[in-house]
Design a protein around this motif. Structure first.
Motif, PDB file in Angstrom:
ATOM      1  N   VAL A  31       0.402  -1.059  -0.121  1.00  0.00           N
ATOM      2  CA  VAL A  31       0.182   0.037  -0.097  1.00  0.00           C
ATOM      3  C   VAL A  31       0.637   1.297   0.153  1.00  0.00           C
ATOM      4  O   VAL A  31       0.690   2.598  -0.967  1.00  0.00           O
ATOM      5  CB  VAL A  31      -0.823   0.485   1.229  1.00  0.00           C
ATOM      6  CG1 VAL A  31      -1.861   1.846   0.934  1.00  0.00           C
ATOM      7  CG2 VAL A  31      -1.892  -1.079   1.032  1.00  0.00           C
ATOM      8  N   PRO A  32       1.969   1.025   0.694  1.00  0.00           N
ATOM      9  CA  PRO A  32       3.157   2.660   0.817  1.00  0.00           C
ATOM     10  C   PRO A  32       3.431   2.599  -0.914  1.00  0.00           C
ATOM     11  O   PRO A  32       3.393   4.336  -1.167  1.00  0.00           O
ATOM     12  CB  PRO A  32       3.656   2.821   1.891  1.00  0.00           C
ATOM     13  CG  PRO A  32       3.290   1.795   2.951  1.00  0.00           C
ATOM     14  CD  PRO A  32       2.699   1.100   2.190  1.00  0.00           C
ATOM     15  N   LYS A  33       3.682   1.662  -1.436  1.00  0.00           N
ATOM     16  CA  LYS A  33       4.506   1.744  -2.573  1.00  0.00           C
ATOM     17  C   LYS A  33       3.455   2.281  -3.352  1.00  0.00           C
ATOM     18  O   LYS A  33       3.453   3.548  -4.559  1.00  0.00           O
ATOM     19  CB  LYS A  33       5.169   0.490  -3.230  1.00  0.00           C
ATOM     20  CG  LYS A  33       5.506   0.785  -4.671  1.00  0.00           C
ATOM     21  CD  LYS A  33       6.360  -1.168  -4.921  1.00  0.00           C
ATOM     22  CE  LYS A  33       6.787  -0.882  -6.256  1.00  0.00           C
ATOM     23  NZ  LYS A  33       7.375  -1.904  -6.677  1.00  0.00           N
ATOM     24  N   THR A  34       1.946   1.973  -3.420  1.00  0.00           N
ATOM     25  CA  THR A  34       0.683   2.609  -4.636  1.00  0.00           C
ATOM     26  C   THR A  34       0.507   3.489  -4.431  1.00  0.00           C
ATOM     27  O   THR A  34       0.345   4.434  -4.962  1.00  0.00           O
ATOM     28  CB  THR A  34      -0.690   1.646  -4.001  1.00  0.00           C
ATOM     29  OG1 THR A  34      -0.017  -0.041  -4.367  1.00  0.00           O
ATOM     30  CG2 THR A  34      -1.334   1.423  -4.963  1.00  0.00           C
ATOM     31  N   LEU A  35       0.997   4.059  -2.685  1.00  0.00           N
ATOM     32  CA  LEU A  35       0.952   5.220  -2.807  1.00  0.00           C
ATOM     33  C   LEU A  35       1.329   6.510  -3.398  1.00  0.00           C
ATOM     34  O   LEU A  35       0.851   7.608  -4.141  1.00  0.00           O
ATOM     35  CB  LEU A  35       0.191   5.957  -0.895  1.00  0.00           C
ATOM     36  CG  LEU A  35      -0.960   5.151  -0.249  1.00  0.00           C
ATOM     37  CD1 LEU A  35      -0.274   5.452   1.141  1.00  0.00           C
ATOM     38  CD2 LEU A  35      -2.104   5.540  -0.403  1.00  0.00           C
ATOM     39  N   LEU A  36       3.120   6.002  -3.327  1.00  0.00           N
ATOM     40  CA  LEU A  36       3.529   6.692  -3.448  1.00  0.00           C
ATOM     41  C   LEU A  36       3.435   7.130  -5.785  1.00  0.00           C
ATOM     42  O   LEU A  36       3.473   8.176  -6.273  1.00  0.00           O
ATOM     43  CB  LEU A  36       5.142   6.426  -3.506  1.00  0.00           C
ATOM     44  CG  LEU A  36       5.802   6.941  -4.027  1.00  0.00           C
ATOM     45  CD1 LEU A  36       6.385   8.468  -3.589  1.00  0.00           C
ATOM     46  CD2 LEU A  36       7.447   6.374  -3.588  1.00  0.00           C
ATOM     47  N   HIS A  37       3.452   5.533  -5.695  1.00  0.00           N
ATOM     48  CA  HIS A  37       3.423   5.724  -7.434  1.00  0.00           C
ATOM     49  C   HIS A  37       1.621   6.812  -7.716  1.00  0.00           C
ATOM     50  O   HIS A  37       1.818   7.456  -8.524  1.00  0.00           O
ATOM     51  CB  HIS A  37       3.151   4.069  -8.072  1.00  0.00           C
ATOM     52  CG  HIS A  37       3.865   3.578  -7.960  1.00  0.00           C
ATOM     53  ND1 HIS A  37       5.484   3.635  -9.411  1.00  0.00           N
ATOM     54  CD2 HIS A  37       4.685   2.279  -7.268  1.00  0.00           C
ATOM     55  CE1 HIS A  37       6.218   3.100  -8.987  1.00  0.00           C
ATOM     56  NE2 HIS A  37       6.164   2.377  -7.675  1.00  0.00           N
TER      57      HIS A  37
END
Length: 88
Positions: free
Chosen positions: A28-34
């Motif tokens: 989820v953190p990587k998704t939010l960044l993208h």
């Protein structure tokens, strides 16, 4: 790197983010960044979407091919605006 924290996020939005994460195989953190990066790119460009030259050429060719479809009772009427009186 700074942590991304979302407080009081709408449940529907949270589920959408989770679906993107699952579909891409990301955390989820990587998704939010993208999502944040892509959203910023869209707003920095004035919100206008654009195609590169090859995409634009492909779209023009597809539209041209669809415009050449003969008039008939079905397929050729898809997406066409009707004339006055309700007839396409």
């Amino acid at each position: 790197m700074t942590d991304i924290v979302l407080k009081d996020i709408d449940g529907v939005l949270a589920e959408r983010i989770k679906r993107v994460a699952e579909k891409r195989g990301w955390t989820v953190p990587k998704t939010l960044l993208h999502l944040l990066e892509q959203g910023l790119y869209a707003y920095e460009d004035g919100g206008a979407l654009s195609f590169d030259a090859s995409e634009e050429d492909a779209l023009k060719a597809a539209i041209s091919a669809m415009e050449q479809v003969e008039d008939d009772e079905g397929y050729a009427l898809i997406g066409r605006v009707g004339r006055e009186g309700g007839d396409p």
